[in-house]
Design a protein around this motif. Sequence first.
Motif, PDB file in Angstrom:
ATOM      1  N   THR A   1      84.784   5.841   0.905  1.00  0.00           N
ATOM      2  CA  THR A   1      84.745   7.294   1.070  1.00  0.00           C
ATOM      3  C   THR A   1      86.083   7.809   1.576  1.00  0.00           C
ATOM      4  O   THR A   1      86.596   8.836   1.102  1.00  0.00           O
ATOM      5  CB  THR A   1      83.624   7.694   2.046  1.00  0.00           C
ATOM      6  N   TYR A   2      86.667   7.090   2.518  1.00  0.00           N
ATOM      7  CA  TYR A   2      87.959   7.511   3.081  1.00  0.00           C
ATOM      8  C   TYR A   2      89.062   7.429   2.020  1.00  0.00           C
ATOM      9  O   TYR A   2      89.898   8.329   1.907  1.00  0.00           O
ATOM     10  CB  TYR A   2      88.315   6.642   4.277  1.00  0.00           C
ATOM     11  N   ARG A   3      89.032   6.366   1.228  1.00  0.00           N
ATOM     12  CA  ARG A   3      90.038   6.246   0.151  1.00  0.00           C
ATOM     13  C   ARG A   3      89.919   7.398  -0.830  1.00  0.00           C
ATOM     14  O   ARG A   3      90.930   7.927  -1.321  1.00  0.00           O
ATOM     15  CB  ARG A   3      89.874   4.906  -0.578  1.00  0.00           C
ATOM     16  N   GLN A   4      88.692   7.817  -1.096  1.00  0.00           N
ATOM     17  CA  GLN A   4      88.478   8.948  -2.008  1.00  0.00           C
ATOM     18  C   GLN A   4      89.024  10.239  -1.404  1.00  0.00           C
ATOM     19  O   GLN A   4      89.635  11.053  -2.110  1.00  0.00           O
ATOM     20  CB  GLN A   4      86.983   9.085  -2.300  1.00  0.00           C
ATOM     21  N   VAL A   5      88.827  10.438  -0.111  1.00  0.00           N
ATOM     22  CA  VAL A   5      89.354  11.624   0.572  1.00  0.00           C
ATOM     23  C   VAL A   5      90.872  11.647   0.500  1.00  0.00           C
ATOM     24  O   VAL A   5      91.489  12.683   0.206  1.00  0.00           O
ATOM     25  CB  VAL A   5      88.892  11.647   2.052  1.00  0.00           C
ATOM     26  N   VAL A   6      91.491  10.492   0.751  1.00  0.00           N
ATOM     27  CA  VAL A   6      92.956  10.403   0.712  1.00  0.00           C
ATOM     28  C   VAL A   6      93.482  10.709  -0.686  1.00  0.00           C
ATOM     29  O   VAL A   6      94.445  11.465  -0.856  1.00  0.00           O
ATOM     30  CB  VAL A   6      93.424   9.012   1.167  1.00  0.00           C
TER      31      VAL A   6
END
Length: 339
Positions: A318-323
């Motif tokens: 999820t964090y990689r997608q946000v970045v």
Amino acid sequence: MPPYEDYLKLPTDDRDDLNEIRDVYHSALAIIDTSQVKRLHYIMERRMKANARRAAGARAGLVFDGPPTVGKSTLVKLFAARYEKRLRRKNPDKFRDGYESNGMLIDYTPVVYLSIPARATPKDLSVLLADYLGMVQRGRGTQTDITNHVLSVLSDVGTELVIIDDVHFLDLSAKEGRVVNDHLKYIANETAATFVYTGVNLKKSGLFLEGQADSRATQTSGRYTLHAVRKFGCTTAQDKLEWAQTVRALEDTLALYRHRPGQLVKLSPYLYDRTDGSICALTDLIRESAIEAVMSEEEVITRKLMERVEISEYAQATYRQVVRQRRKTAPARTKTAAS
């Protein structure tokens, strides 16, 4: 902890011992009473009080439904622990060895907690209850034999609260849904206790619909109140305030020499991105980051340090997608600002 100057002067073995104690402390980490926890605990207590002297038959129960990692299990276990602790304070004699009730020596068990394994059947549920109660199973008893024995013991030991966690692991398919519901209904009917279920996507499951069409609502839906357990939001000012308050409460428990109050609160937006608003992911990240701060001798949790700590794959993805999303939109924002 000793002052930092004294800590640095400790012999290596003594410093290692103190660090090990801090690691254990951070591993446990505090459980925070979020606004959601307080609200649902209030509802649980109110329901138990309403059921306390209710006439024989099934009592009104509760169902907590929500996605994984929002703290459902922690929520109900925390309530159960506090409830029993209160009973131990008010009625210590009931918990002593050799407590006698109705002419029998019993092990007073006001709270029963079960975590359901995958694809559990009605008989599995009865066996789990028997195991929790410490019952000795002789031979290969039938489902009816085991269930009737369990019901008798639940009455003898004074059970007031039964929590069945991860109910979605029960076989609630179209084929078995009716059987499972009949079994749960029978146990609840014959037990003078409040039942609380937790699980994932239960509203549309066989627990309420017998695994059939929407019109085939079960008695469970008529007797149990459904409450959603959600992750933290991030859209309104109140959402952001509650998230920051939770971060601050966790931050206040840290045993680090160089960490200053409020450093994590300033990183609240980053922490939300890292955890997608999941309380479980947040505690995992802070717990391991605190241990990393001790092991690395940095003694402070910074964003740079947390970038070295990986938690669940869901949170990481999820964090990689946000970045990635922010990198895509960054040029557009810059161009707009320039124009």
